[in-house]
Design a protein around this motif. Sequence first.
Motif, PDB file in Angstrom:
ATOM      1  N   GLY A 137       0.401   4.047  -2.805  1.00  0.00           N
ATOM      2  CA  GLY A 137       0.210   5.483  -2.592  1.00  0.00           C
ATOM      3  C   GLY A 137       1.180   6.294  -3.421  1.00  0.00           C
ATOM      4  O   GLY A 137       0.807   7.262  -4.081  1.00  0.00           O
ATOM      5  N   LEU A 138       2.447   5.878  -3.407  1.00  0.00           N
ATOM      6  CA  LEU A 138       3.455   6.626  -4.161  1.00  0.00           C
ATOM      7  C   LEU A 138       3.180   6.562  -5.657  1.00  0.00           C
ATOM      8  O   LEU A 138       3.263   7.566  -6.369  1.00  0.00           O
TER       9      LEU A 138
ATOM     10  N   PHE B 180      16.638  16.328  -8.610  1.00  0.00           N
ATOM     11  CA  PHE B 180      15.622  15.740  -7.738  1.00  0.00           C
ATOM     12  C   PHE B 180      14.438  16.683  -7.551  1.00  0.00           C
ATOM     13  O   PHE B 180      13.288  16.282  -7.649  1.00  0.00           O
ATOM     14  N   SER B 181      14.753  17.954  -7.305  1.00  0.00           N
ATOM     15  CA  SER B 181      13.650  18.829  -6.920  1.00  0.00           C
ATOM     16  C   SER B 181      13.205  19.761  -8.040  1.00  0.00           C
ATOM     17  O   SER B 181      12.244  20.494  -7.870  1.00  0.00           O
ATOM     18  N   GLY B 182      13.870  19.721  -9.179  1.00  0.00           N
ATOM     19  CA  GLY B 182      13.536  20.685 -10.228  1.00  0.00           C
ATOM     20  C   GLY B 182      12.163  20.473 -10.831  1.00  0.00           C
ATOM     21  O   GLY B 182      11.385  21.409 -10.991  1.00  0.00           O
ATOM     22  N   THR B 183      11.861  19.243 -11.183  1.00  0.00           N
ATOM     23  CA  THR B 183      10.594  18.963 -11.850  1.00  0.00           C
ATOM     24  C   THR B 183       9.917  17.792 -11.161  1.00  0.00           C
ATOM     25  O   THR B 183      10.569  16.966 -10.519  1.00  0.00           O
ATOM     26  N   THR B 184       8.607  17.691 -11.331  1.00  0.00           N
ATOM     27  CA  THR B 184       7.927  16.532 -10.747  1.00  0.00           C
ATOM     28  C   THR B 184       8.340  15.252 -11.474  1.00  0.00           C
ATOM     29  O   THR B 184       8.308  14.169 -10.893  1.00  0.00           O
TER      30      THR B 184
ATOM     31  N   GLY C 200       0.318   8.768  -6.576  1.00  0.00           N
ATOM     32  CA  GLY C 200       0.767  10.151  -6.698  1.00  0.00           C
ATOM     33  C   GLY C 200       1.496  10.382  -8.005  1.00  0.00           C
ATOM     34  O   GLY C 200       1.266  11.371  -8.707  1.00  0.00           O
TER      35      GLY C 200
ATOM     36  N   THR D  63      11.382  14.394  -9.557  1.00  0.00           N
ATOM     37  CA  THR D  63      11.064  14.089  -8.160  1.00  0.00           C
ATOM     38  C   THR D  63      10.403  12.725  -8.032  1.00  0.00           C
ATOM     39  O   THR D  63      10.815  11.902  -7.203  1.00  0.00           O
ATOM     40  N   THR D  64       9.387  12.493  -8.864  1.00  0.00           N
ATOM     41  CA  THR D  64       8.670  11.226  -8.701  1.00  0.00           C
ATOM     42  C   THR D  64       9.584  10.059  -9.069  1.00  0.00           C
ATOM     43  O   THR D  64       9.556   9.030  -8.408  1.00  0.00           O
TER      44      THR D  64
ATOM     45  N   VAL E 205      -0.981  10.555 -10.918  1.00  0.00           N
ATOM     46  CA  VAL E 205      -1.721  11.821 -10.941  1.00  0.00           C
ATOM     47  C   VAL E 205      -0.843  12.926 -11.513  1.00  0.00           C
ATOM     48  O   VAL E 205      -1.239  13.661 -12.414  1.00  0.00           O
ATOM     49  N   LEU E 206       0.385  13.022 -10.997  1.00  0.00           N
ATOM     50  CA  LEU E 206       1.251  14.114 -11.443  1.00  0.00           C
ATOM     51  C   LEU E 206       1.600  13.952 -12.919  1.00  0.00           C
ATOM     52  O   LEU E 206       1.649  14.906 -13.683  1.00  0.00           O
TER      53      LEU E 206
ATOM     54  N   THR F 101      12.036   9.580  -6.253  1.00  0.00           N
ATOM     55  CA  THR F 101      11.357   9.126  -5.032  1.00  0.00           C
ATOM     56  C   THR F 101      10.997   7.649  -5.130  1.00  0.00           C
ATOM     57  O   THR F 101      11.308   6.860  -4.231  1.00  0.00           O
TER      58      THR F 101
ATOM     59  N   MET G  43       0.828  -1.211   0.000  1.00  0.00           N
ATOM     60  CA  MET G  43       0.000   0.000   0.000  1.00  0.00           C
ATOM     61  C   MET G  43       0.860   1.258   0.000  1.00  0.00           C
ATOM     62  O   MET G  43       0.471   2.283  -0.556  1.00  0.00           O
ATOM     63  N   LEU G  44       2.025   1.181   0.635  1.00  0.00           N
ATOM     64  CA  LEU G  44       2.921   2.339   0.603  1.00  0.00           C
ATOM     65  C   LEU G  44       3.296   2.663  -0.835  1.00  0.00           C
ATOM     66  O   LEU G  44       3.201   3.797  -1.300  1.00  0.00           O
TER      67      LEU G  44
END
Lengths: 579, 226, 197
Positions: free
Chosen positions: C37-38, C126-130, C41, C133-134, C44-45, C137, C33-34
């Motif tokens: 969830g990821l 890592f943090s520039g674009t989704t 997400g 990031t995804t 969706v993104l 992650t 389930m973890l």
Amino acid sequence: MSLKHEHELSFIRKYIFSMDHKIIGIQFLFMSLLFMIVGGFLAMIVRWQLGFPDREIPFASHLPESLNPADPAHYNAVFTMHGSIMIFLVIIPILAGAFGNFLIPLLIGARDMAFPKLNMLSFWVALPGGLIMASSFFVEGGTAATGWTAYPPLSADPQYTGVGLGQTLWVVSVLILGTSSIMGAVNYITTIVNMRAPGMHFFRMPLSVWALFITAILQLMATPVLASALGMLLFDRTLGTHFFNPAGGGQVLLWQHLFWFYSHPAVYIMILPSMGFVSDIISTFSRKPIFGYKAMVFSLVGIAGLGFIVWGHHMFQSGMNPALGTAFMISTMVIAVPSAIKTFNWLGTLWRGSIHFTPAMLNALAFVSTFIVGGLSGIFMASTPVDMFIHDTYFIVAHLHYVLFGGSLFGVFGALNYWYPKMFGRMMNSTVNTIHWVLTFTFFNLTFFPMHILGMGGHMRRIYDPTLYEFLKPMQPMNEFISISAFLLGASQLLFAGNFIFSLFRGKRAESNPWRANSLEWSAPSPPPHLNWGDKLPTVYRGPYEYSSPEVAEDYLPQNRPLIGAPTPSRTVPAPARA
Amino acid sequence: MHWLPEGVSTYSPSIDTMFYVILAVTGVAFIVTEALLFYFALRYRARQGVRATYTHGNSRLEMIWTIVPAVMLVLLGLSSRRVWGDIKGRIPPTDQEVVIVASQFDWEIHYKGADGQFDTPDDVVIHNDMSLPVNKPVKIRLRSKDVIHSFFVPAFRLKQDAVPGLTIDVWVEATKTGTYEIACAELCGFGHGTMRGQLTVLEPDEFQKWLKEQEANVVPAEAPPA
Amino acid sequence: MKNDSLSERPAAPRPATENYRLGTLVFLMAGTMLFAGLVGGYLVLRYASGAWPGPGLPHLPVRLAGFNTAVIALSSLAFHLAVRSLRGLDARGLRRWLFAAAGLGALFLLLQVAQWSLLVRGGLSFSGTTYGTTFYTLTGVHAAHAFSGVVWLSLIALRQRELWVPAKRQRTIEVCGLYWHFVGLVWLGLYVVLYVI
Ligand code: HEM
Ligand SMILES: [Cu+2]
């Protein structure tokens, strides 16, 4: 593990780092009750501010800076922590942690949980989680101030609230508490599936066990999804990612979907156990089998299953596609059906019973009567057009307190009254607890019922001064009335607290089965020793609700009493009515 | 019955009716169940020598109290769906448009201005004070600059979140002139409780007059970057 | 018979599967389930954004990842053979296959790191674009799981010196195996979601 080790355990191993499910349950109980005091105190501050927005709290100078609601930023922090503490540190740990631990092995006839070490760990993870949340009051910038729902972007970027570390600690704390929940759930599920006493078929389990079982499944399946969302939020806060920030390609509503995917099941995590306790209590004190045992079980299962497809009802006005809203409305309407079934079966249990008004029973009846209100008010909000008006108003606040205070908490009071003798080996004073019940039930309704009317007038939730609005000014007397009732409601709890503590030391010694009840825990001494029963585990011959059975002269027939000369009741549900 | 405050939009009567219908249905359910609860509790209190009836249930009753609530609830759902589709499922054709940009803690209300276009320097931008013509559908386009806000006009029964990154259209047709209040219904920060606006519903000719005055007052610097 | 219900004493129910195994499976449900969830997400993104990857961003190395999928699948297979050896009372084979599984697991991690550095050098932060990031992650959370799996596998293999396997260790091996197959299966799912569709 064997009996002989019991006396060799040091104090620390026995009461602090204990692996005994009963001690762990009691640890959870004390933790939750202490946090309940904190959460209740915060509620009083909220009500002072709303009832008397122009007057400073009399003891304001003694409060930490971050709790003085006269500053609107602090007001947000106060109700945020009230909600977060009550949900994550009171209701969930008291139901699943305290009662789940204490009751499951005793009610199914097991000596302990399947994984005692994991069980111990679940408490020693939860406690730091709670302390982290509590510590956030004292950090720079104050504690979280975005509501228990923590919607980003408000919660994702400190520039919007001025709260930095406090909100991060909130996220971390909820993550840790979730981890503890999952550990507990693994234990409960394994224990219930694998460790039932001989003869304890699934359909002979008391409804408390069924409820805790279903709750554990919900926790197991829903909590990790919350964890994934919390992880994203944490990244957004600390690593500069943009999961929920549209400027970087993120989606604001993603949080709401993930959060409610967890939190709608979580509201059932917060009430199913109470439903179970109430079922057991009502049957015991009506001296009558529970009405429709299987219907009760299947409605629990139904609530849990449907609970995963209704989360969108919290998002009708969020900008979610309206057609999706319709789908969520229909599923939400359907989920009210099992709640109705349960209510009717409780009534059916009372019908032609022989009702004893012990404090436990009174609280269970209070549960039923307030749950009816909470369930019915849910239908208003399930209707999308009506929700357009009452969403985020005091109507919601009324609903959630009718189900969570009126429901879950009366269930807890009932359960504490009922199982206190088993937990501590002493009786609570029932006169004091009856008075406590009268006061609590009265002031509860006086506090929360008028909130429906505020909500119908459009009174928004989470505002710190209603008198700023022309259309709310006429309702201010009602706000004052609510606040005064709330203070009296709070004060009434002192009776229970006093009785609880006093009886720990001075209460009358309890016999092993003071209520003449049927389930297995009453066949163990009060309090049960380590490993619960002597060298032989009880054997189960029938379901837990054989009250007033024609087979015996007494009005109860314990699950573990063999009947010589009488046919054993059929395998699962006992035979249909004979009377 | 007037338990809800006066509603002054074309759809407020249907929302209120829905509310009262649910109130009636749940009211009956409430009275019946609570009355039974009290009656049973008193009638069947323990008495010397009276033994409880030994029964485990009745499947006919279970059927009844499963099906009756289910039918009632689905009917409520279906009738709600009609009202809902009418309100949020469509936007009636109209040339009267307003853009509302929410930010902490301010409602920025944009009118098209003299050129009949949004996002031009002559847009009329007013803070926390909105005017609308009566009896005319108005399309409201909601945006947010920072966090989630919720545009709430209790007298219209209208509530819609303004979500950063999304543009959300709603509509309303006022039925009565007067002044009303706008509130923010979604927690948006420490000033959430003060995010109050005023809404004036005017006769169409007065509204046009008012709009002309505003257009005359526009200082182009105030306009948003196109 | 009827007159002596005591003789019908119900027997203790035999659990269909033992505590440790059931508990592990239940735990892995939570793990699933973890990731659900990821992945939710992520989907969706991804489907809410126009271009995926956005302009100027590197595509994911589908072939490298495909090869890596084979590596982790082989590692699962090696574990399976280790359990076979255990059943065949072949402690040496057990140790050998455990090392093989751990080694392949380590290779998988190494290739993941290589993949990340390839992408970082290609400009995917890592943090520039989704998009970035995804990706980091999902693969990162998975790699963390894989890493603990490799450490666990190696510890078991290192401790396996004798020619017999104590009962407790047999259980540990089984639990570890369930976990390791889970890690492999999750990777398969991630591969499909991230690289294929
Ligand atoms: C009969 C079944 C129920 C129905 C139809 C129902 C329906 C709803 C709906 C539609 C909302 C969202 C309202 C809004 O925000 O506009 C809501 C909110 C809520 N419900 Fe229920 N509900 C039911 C039972 C319960 C139960 C049993 C609990 C908990 C034990 C519960 C706890 C809550 C809470 C805590 C909220 C507010 C969440 C928040 O925004 O802070 N509900 N309910
Ligand atoms: Cu819900």
